[in-house]
Design a protein around this motif. Sequence first.
Motif, mmCIF file in Angstrom:
data_model
loop_
_atom_site.group_PDB
_atom_site.id
_atom_site.type_symbol
_atom_site.label_atom_id
_atom_site.label_comp_id
_atom_site.label_asym_id
_atom_site.label_seq_id
_atom_site.Cartn_x
_atom_site.Cartn_y
_atom_site.Cartn_z
ATOM 1 N N ALA A 18 0.834 -1.210 0.000
ATOM 2 C CA ALA A 18 0.000 0.000 0.000
ATOM 3 C C ALA A 18 0.868 1.259 0.000
ATOM 4 O O ALA A 18 0.535 2.251 -0.653
ATOM 5 C CB ALA A 18 -0.943 -0.009 1.207
ATOM 6 N N ILE A 19 1.995 1.205 0.700
ATOM 7 C CA ILE A 19 2.891 2.370 0.743
ATOM 8 C C ILE A 19 3.556 2.588 -0.613
ATOM 9 O O ILE A 19 3.520 3.690 -1.156
ATOM 10 C CB ILE A 19 3.954 2.204 1.851
ATOM 11 C CG1 ILE A 19 3.289 2.298 3.229
ATOM 12 C CG2 ILE A 19 5.066 3.247 1.705
ATOM 13 C CD1 ILE A 19 4.191 1.884 4.378
ATOM 14 N N VAL A 20 4.173 1.534 -1.183
ATOM 15 C CA VAL A 20 4.946 1.720 -2.417
ATOM 16 C C VAL A 20 4.076 2.023 -3.627
ATOM 17 O O VAL A 20 4.579 2.479 -4.652
ATOM 18 C CB VAL A 20 5.898 0.533 -2.718
ATOM 19 C CG1 VAL A 20 6.878 0.323 -1.583
ATOM 20 C CG2 VAL A 20 5.150 -0.735 -3.049
ATOM 21 N N THR A 21 2.770 1.793 -3.499
ATOM 22 C CA THR A 21 1.860 2.122 -4.601
ATOM 23 C C THR A 21 1.019 3.360 -4.289
ATOM 24 O O THR A 21 0.062 3.647 -5.001
ATOM 25 C CB THR A 21 0.938 0.931 -4.933
ATOM 26 O OG1 THR A 21 0.194 0.573 -3.764
ATOM 27 C CG2 THR A 21 1.746 -0.262 -5.426
ATOM 28 N N ASP A 22 1.398 4.098 -3.262
ATOM 29 C CA ASP A 22 0.690 5.320 -2.874
ATOM 30 C C ASP A 22 1.348 6.516 -3.571
ATOM 31 O O ASP A 22 2.554 6.753 -3.399
ATOM 32 C CB ASP A 22 0.749 5.478 -1.350
ATOM 33 C CG ASP A 22 -0.028 6.674 -0.863
ATOM 34 O OD1 ASP A 22 0.477 7.810 -1.017
ATOM 35 O OD2 ASP A 22 -1.135 6.480 -0.333
ATOM 36 N N THR A 24 1.132 9.704 -3.021
ATOM 37 C CA THR A 24 1.670 10.697 -2.085
ATOM 38 C C THR A 24 3.032 10.247 -1.557
ATOM 39 O O THR A 24 3.961 11.053 -1.444
ATOM 40 C CB THR A 24 0.691 10.940 -0.922
ATOM 41 O OG1 THR A 24 -0.548 11.395 -1.478
ATOM 42 C CG2 THR A 24 1.221 11.970 0.048
ATOM 43 N N PHE A 25 3.159 8.956 -1.234
ATOM 44 C CA PHE A 25 4.456 8.426 -0.790
ATOM 45 C C PHE A 25 5.513 8.645 -1.867
ATOM 46 O O PHE A 25 6.619 9.118 -1.589
ATOM 47 C CB PHE A 25 4.347 6.934 -0.447
ATOM 48 C CG PHE A 25 5.686 6.286 -0.237
ATOM 49 C CD1 PHE A 25 6.390 6.477 0.936
ATOM 50 C CD2 PHE A 25 6.254 5.501 -1.232
ATOM 51 C CE1 PHE A 25 7.642 5.899 1.124
ATOM 52 C CE2 PHE A 25 7.504 4.915 -1.060
ATOM 53 C CZ PHE A 25 8.195 5.109 0.123
ATOM 54 N N ARG A 26 5.190 8.304 -3.104
ATOM 55 C CA ARG A 26 6.155 8.453 -4.195
ATOM 56 C C ARG A 26 6.510 9.922 -4.419
ATOM 57 O O ARG A 26 7.658 10.251 -4.727
ATOM 58 C CB ARG A 26 5.625 7.812 -5.477
ATOM 59 C CG ARG A 26 5.532 6.294 -5.410
ATOM 60 C CD ARG A 26 6.900 5.679 -5.056
ATOM 61 N NE ARG A 26 6.865 4.252 -5.035
ATOM 62 C CZ ARG A 26 7.489 3.470 -5.910
ATOM 63 N NH1 ARG A 26 8.222 3.967 -6.864
ATOM 64 N NH2 ARG A 26 7.383 2.168 -5.812
ATOM 65 N N GLU A 27 5.538 10.821 -4.271
ATOM 66 C CA GLU A 27 5.833 12.252 -4.408
ATOM 67 C C GLU A 27 6.778 12.707 -3.298
ATOM 68 O O GLU A 27 7.727 13.457 -3.545
ATOM 69 C CB GLU A 27 4.532 13.057 -4.386
ATOM 70 C CG GLU A 27 3.713 12.859 -5.650
ATOM 71 C CD GLU A 27 2.288 13.381 -5.552
ATOM 72 O OE1 GLU A 27 1.860 13.799 -4.451
ATOM 73 O OE2 GLU A 27 1.599 13.354 -6.588
ATOM 74 N N VAL A 42 -0.138 6.304 -10.731
ATOM 75 C CA VAL A 42 -0.440 4.952 -10.267
ATOM 76 C C VAL A 42 -1.727 4.535 -10.967
ATOM 77 O O VAL A 42 -2.724 5.254 -10.920
ATOM 78 C CB VAL A 42 -0.612 4.901 -8.731
ATOM 79 C CG1 VAL A 42 -0.953 3.485 -8.274
ATOM 80 C CG2 VAL A 42 0.648 5.407 -8.024
ATOM 81 N N SER A 43 -1.679 3.378 -11.638
ATOM 82 C CA SER A 43 -2.853 2.920 -12.375
ATOM 83 C C SER A 43 -3.006 1.409 -12.233
ATOM 84 O O SER A 43 -2.097 0.723 -11.766
ATOM 85 C CB SER A 43 -2.724 3.308 -13.850
ATOM 86 O OG SER A 43 -1.578 2.716 -14.421
ATOM 87 N N GLU A 44 -4.157 0.934 -12.647
ATOM 88 C CA GLU A 44 -4.455 -0.508 -12.623
ATOM 89 C C GLU A 44 -4.590 -0.990 -14.057
ATOM 90 O O GLU A 44 -5.128 -0.287 -14.914
ATOM 91 C CB GLU A 44 -5.778 -0.765 -11.891
ATOM 92 C CG GLU A 44 -5.814 -0.268 -10.453
ATOM 93 C CD GLU A 44 -5.007 -1.113 -9.497
ATOM 94 O OE1 GLU A 44 -4.934 -2.352 -9.710
ATOM 95 O OE2 GLU A 44 -4.439 -0.558 -8.559
ATOM 96 N N SER A 45 -4.100 -2.207 -14.307
ATOM 97 C CA SER A 45 -4.261 -2.822 -15.613
ATOM 98 C C SER A 45 -4.454 -4.313 -15.385
ATOM 99 O O SER A 45 -3.511 -5.000 -14.978
ATOM 100 C CB SER A 45 -3.036 -2.568 -16.496
ATOM 101 O OG SER A 45 -3.189 -3.223 -17.735
ATOM 102 N N GLY A 46 -5.667 -4.782 -15.607
ATOM 103 C CA GLY A 46 -5.960 -6.173 -15.261
ATOM 104 C C GLY A 46 -5.819 -6.305 -13.756
ATOM 105 O O GLY A 46 -6.330 -5.508 -13.004
ATOM 106 N N GLY A 47 -5.048 -7.266 -13.296
ATOM 107 C CA GLY A 47 -4.799 -7.405 -11.867
ATOM 108 C C GLY A 47 -3.525 -6.726 -11.407
ATOM 109 O O GLY A 47 -3.163 -6.789 -10.234
ATOM 110 N N ASP A 48 -2.811 -6.060 -12.327
ATOM 111 C CA ASP A 48 -1.542 -5.417 -12.006
ATOM 112 C C ASP A 48 -1.739 -3.977 -11.543
ATOM 113 O O ASP A 48 -2.678 -3.300 -11.959
ATOM 114 C CB ASP A 48 -0.616 -5.403 -13.221
ATOM 115 C CG ASP A 48 -0.173 -6.793 -13.657
ATOM 116 O OD1 ASP A 48 -0.221 -7.725 -12.823
ATOM 117 O OD2 ASP A 48 0.217 -6.941 -14.830
ATOM 118 N N VAL A 53 7.082 6.688 -12.218
ATOM 119 C CA VAL A 53 7.628 7.893 -11.605
ATOM 120 C C VAL A 53 8.641 8.496 -12.568
ATOM 121 O O VAL A 53 9.583 7.837 -12.993
ATOM 122 C CB VAL A 53 8.306 7.585 -10.247
ATOM 123 C CG1 VAL A 53 8.887 8.855 -9.635
ATOM 124 C CG2 VAL A 53 7.325 6.920 -9.290
ATOM 125 N N SER A 54 8.423 9.759 -12.898
ATOM 126 C CA SER A 54 9.373 10.506 -13.719
ATOM 127 C C SER A 54 9.850 11.674 -12.874
ATOM 128 O O SER A 54 9.034 12.419 -12.317
ATOM 129 C CB SER A 54 8.678 11.010 -14.987
ATOM 130 O OG SER A 54 9.552 11.839 -15.721
#
Length: 162
Positions: A18-22, A24-27, A42-48, A53-54
Amino acid sequence: MELKLSASYDATPEEVFAIVTDATFREQACEKTKALSYDVQVSESGGDTIVRVSREMPSNDVPDIARKFVGQTLTVVQTETWHPAAADGSRHADVAGEISNTPVTLKGTASISAGGGQTVQAINLDVKVAVPLIGKKIEPFVVDAIRSGLQKEHELGRDWTN
């Protein structure tokens, strides 16, 4: 050149994911690494779950031999494709990245897994600088810069789990 790094957290695999896909955390991680500007998606594609991050970074620490390739700033783009959790909550991701407009690429994997009452986040990357003759001389500097950024991100992750 290979880069392996891991960090342990007092959290469950689900909490670390949950943290590494947040966003705000990445910002905040971009700010902690002194990015001049950044874009987190952060997006969803299928189950992924896909984290892209740029970040535009100053090239102050780039050795003179490489500065002609990168200029005053460099844009680092990294994409992690996190796959669905296994039965034990562990996750794996495919990682790909580049320093835009340079011959620098990175490719590898990341994982989140429980072990010994803690959760370990690990990353294993292959960093390539595709420049004849001097590429192998530049790779250690690139790996050190990536390692430093990942360590700062792990420090922030520990703060988030406390």
